[in-house]
Design a protein around this motif. Structure first.
Motif, short mmCIF file in Angstrom:
data_model
loop_
_atom_site.label_atom_id
_atom_site.label_comp_id
_atom_site.label_asym_id
_atom_site.label_seq_id
_atom_site.Cartn_x
_atom_site.Cartn_y
_atom_site.Cartn_z
N THR A 334 0.89 -1.15 0.00
CA THR A 334 0.00 0.00 0.00
C THR A 334 0.94 1.21 0.00
N PRO A 335 0.46 2.46 -0.14
CA PRO A 335 1.44 3.55 -0.08
C PRO A 335 2.27 3.53 1.21
N ILE A 336 3.55 3.73 1.02
CA ILE A 336 4.51 3.67 2.14
C ILE A 336 5.04 5.07 2.41
N LEU A 337 4.97 5.46 3.67
CA LEU A 337 5.53 6.75 4.08
C LEU A 337 6.67 6.49 5.05
N ALA A 338 7.85 7.03 4.73
CA ALA A 338 8.98 6.93 5.67
C ALA A 338 9.17 8.28 6.34
N ILE A 339 9.20 8.26 7.66
CA ILE A 339 9.46 9.48 8.43
C ILE A 339 10.72 9.19 9.22
N ARG A 340 11.80 9.86 8.86
CA ARG A 340 13.10 9.42 9.38
C ARG A 340 14.12 10.56 9.45
N THR A 341 14.86 10.63 10.53
CA THR A 341 16.02 11.53 10.52
C THR A 341 17.22 10.68 10.08
N VAL A 342 18.11 11.30 9.32
CA VAL A 342 19.19 10.54 8.67
C VAL A 342 20.30 10.26 9.69
N LYS A 343 20.46 8.97 10.04
CA LYS A 343 21.45 8.59 11.05
C LYS A 343 22.40 7.50 10.56
N SER A 344 22.21 7.09 9.30
CA SER A 344 23.15 6.11 8.73
C SER A 344 23.26 6.43 7.24
N ASP A 345 24.31 5.88 6.62
CA ASP A 345 24.65 6.39 5.30
C ASP A 345 23.89 5.78 4.13
N VAL A 346 22.58 5.76 4.25
CA VAL A 346 21.73 5.47 3.09
C VAL A 346 20.71 6.58 2.99
N CYS A 347 20.49 7.03 1.78
CA CYS A 347 19.52 8.12 1.59
C CYS A 347 19.20 8.21 0.11
N VAL A 348 17.91 8.24 -0.20
CA VAL A 348 17.50 8.36 -1.61
C VAL A 348 16.52 9.52 -1.76
N GLY A 349 16.20 9.81 -3.03
CA GLY A 349 15.16 10.80 -3.30
C GLY A 349 15.60 12.25 -3.21
N LEU A 350 16.90 12.50 -3.20
CA LEU A 350 17.36 13.88 -3.10
C LEU A 350 17.48 14.53 -4.48
N LEU A 351 17.38 15.84 -4.51
CA LEU A 351 17.62 16.57 -5.75
C LEU A 351 19.11 16.46 -6.10
N PRO A 352 19.44 16.51 -7.40
CA PRO A 352 20.86 16.44 -7.75
C PRO A 352 21.64 17.56 -7.04
N GLY A 353 22.76 17.21 -6.50
CA GLY A 353 23.65 18.20 -5.87
C GLY A 353 23.40 18.43 -4.39
N VAL A 354 22.25 18.01 -3.88
CA VAL A 354 21.93 18.30 -2.47
C VAL A 354 22.90 17.58 -1.53
N ALA A 355 23.07 16.26 -1.75
CA ALA A 355 23.94 15.49 -0.85
C ALA A 355 25.36 16.07 -0.91
N GLU A 356 25.84 16.34 -2.12
CA GLU A 356 27.20 16.84 -2.31
C GLU A 356 27.39 18.17 -1.57
N LYS A 357 26.37 19.01 -1.64
CA LYS A 357 26.46 20.32 -0.98
C LYS A 357 26.58 20.14 0.55
N ILE A 358 25.76 19.24 1.09
CA ILE A 358 25.81 19.07 2.55
C ILE A 358 27.13 18.41 2.96
N PHE A 359 27.61 17.48 2.14
CA PHE A 359 28.90 16.84 2.46
C PHE A 359 30.00 17.89 2.61
N LYS A 360 29.92 18.94 1.77
CA LYS A 360 30.96 19.99 1.86
C LYS A 360 30.89 20.72 3.19
N GLU A 361 29.65 20.87 3.70
CA GLU A 361 29.49 21.59 4.97
C GLU A 361 29.83 20.71 6.18
N ASP A 362 29.48 19.42 6.06
CA ASP A 362 29.67 18.53 7.20
C ASP A 362 29.81 17.09 6.69
#
Ligand code: F1X
Ligand code: MN
Length: 390
Positions: A334-362
């Motif tokens: 059925t439709p699945i909703l994930a509500i999650r704060t990122v605490k391990s190194d898997v993450c999908v569904g981001l806009l291009p460049g978003v992950a790279e930008k945050i990696f530069k900051e932290d």
């Protein structure tokens, strides 16, 4: 148990093999399933899995499961929960935030019955965010050290919006506001942590019932003590009991409402062994078709937290721009909703460049719990709506 734990610690630290779990006579739990899975992993890996070499998701879950198995095998501490006190402290450490949120919930549910549709939507977005940030408090990330929620949960909300990397709340709203094909609208919540997070789950669930977006909420806790802070049925009952006996009138009132829901089966607590089993969520159709069918009765299934997210996407290091739906690889009873704060190194569904930008900051942003995701499968390829509710 102390002997068992020190042996286990030593085996982990010195990279020994994972061992089959000890079974007991007439065992009717899933330890045999875990042992079968160990054989399967041995075939895949070409040798018995070693602590440092096998999959992190597998060996971490195995550690909690074998600990539970050894406890179950004892005569006098079968039902002992080694994490109980830490979970209770996590709740009481957050009491000031809980009381603020509780009076807010009571006010919305009892005093604001005539909200316009836009006002209701605004509240809806807020309740999802309370629930999201509740997931920052977990005792696994802190390695068992005290956690609690100390900031003002309402005042802080706007400030945190920029840390929500994907917010599909609009899609969730659109899904839930449509009447269901079945007469009864069920929302399933696969719970994560006890303490402050469980309280925010209660808030969201009560709000969904109040605005008639759900007729029934089914809560799924863990069958065994799990990842230190994950909620078991005992933790749920303890939390309600604590609220009932607290001096704070709002907590008492909320506890009465919850008891009323439970007594009338508007809220139910569902015991399912699958969440503490060895398989990821794609494996559910094969290994627990009954549970798969049960979830498909719901209008929406909410998966809370980081570990559930890892199980949804099978802990695969997907490209950050992979769609959520694709990473689920067909798991969608059925439709699945994930509500999650990122605490391990898997993450999908981001806009291009978003992950790279945050990696530069932290460079450690994926382990901190600072960033949040509200991702639903029905968003399809439009997963990239950033802070659409701002
Ligand atoms: O599922 P939760 O409670 O949100 O997080 C559990 C967690 O802290 O435990 C693991 C580390 O032990 C990670 O998967 C994750 O960061
Ligand atoms: Mn957890």
């Amino acid at each position: 148990m102390i002997g068992f734990i020190s042996k286990l610690k030593n085996e982990i630290a010195t990279n020994k093999t994972l061992k089959p779990m000890r079974l007991f006579k007439n065992s009717n739990n899933d330890a045999e399933e875990w042992n079968k899975y160990l054989i399967k992993r041995t075939e895949i890996e070409g040798e018995t899995p070693l602590w440092f070499n096998t999959l992190w998701l597998y060996c971490e879950c195995y550690m909690y499961r074998i600990l539970a198995q050894e406890l179950v095998l004892t005569n006098c501490i079968k039902t002992y929960d080694p994490f109980k006190q830490s979970k209770q402290n996590a709740f009481t450490n957050s009491l000031s935030s809980i009381e603020i949120l509780c009076s807010y919930v009571i006010d919305v549910i009892y005093n604001k019955r005539n909200l316009s549709i836009m006002e209701t939507k605004e509240e809806f977005m807020k309740f999802i965010k309370f629930d999201l940030w509740g997931n920052q408090c977990d005792l696994s990330l802190s390695a068992g050290a005290d956690v609690g929620h100390a900031t003002h949960p309402i005042q802080i909300l706007k400030l945190l919006d920029e840390d929500i990397l994907v917010n599909n709340s609009e899609f969730v709203w659109n899904l839930l506001r449509k009447p269901d094909k079945n007469n009864i609208n069920i929302v399933d919540i696969i719970l994560d942590n006890a303490g402050y997070e469980l309280f925010t789950d209660f808030c969201l669930a009560a709000f969904l019932i109040a605005i008639k977006f759900a007729d029934k909420i089914r809560f799924y806790p863990k069958l065994y003590p799990w990842y230190i802070s994950d909620a078991t049925i005992n933790d749920i009952h303890w939390t309600i009991e604590y609220m009932k006996n607290a001096p704070n009138k709002c907590l008492q009132k909320f506890a009465d409402l919850i008891e009323n829901y439970l007594n009338n089966n508007i809220w139910t607590i569902e015991i399912e062994p699958y969440w503490t089993g060895p398989y990821d969520l794609l494996g559910m159709k094969e290994h627990d078709p009954k549970l798969h069918a049960k979830l498909s009765e719901a209008k929406l299934v909410i998966f809370k937290g980081d570990l559930n997210y890892r199980k949804l996407v099978d802990d695969i290091n997907w490209e950050y721009t992979t769609t959520f739906k694709k990473a689920l690889r067909g798991f969608e009873p059925t439709p699945i909703l994930a509500i999650r704060t990122v605490k391990s190194d898997v993450c999908v569904g981001l806009l291009p460049g978003v992950a790279e930008k945050i990696f530069k900051e932290d460079e450690y942003w994926m382990w901190s719990g600072k960033y949040g995701l509200i991702q639903i499968t029905t968003a399809g390829n439009c997963q990239c709506l950033m802070n659409e509710t701002n």
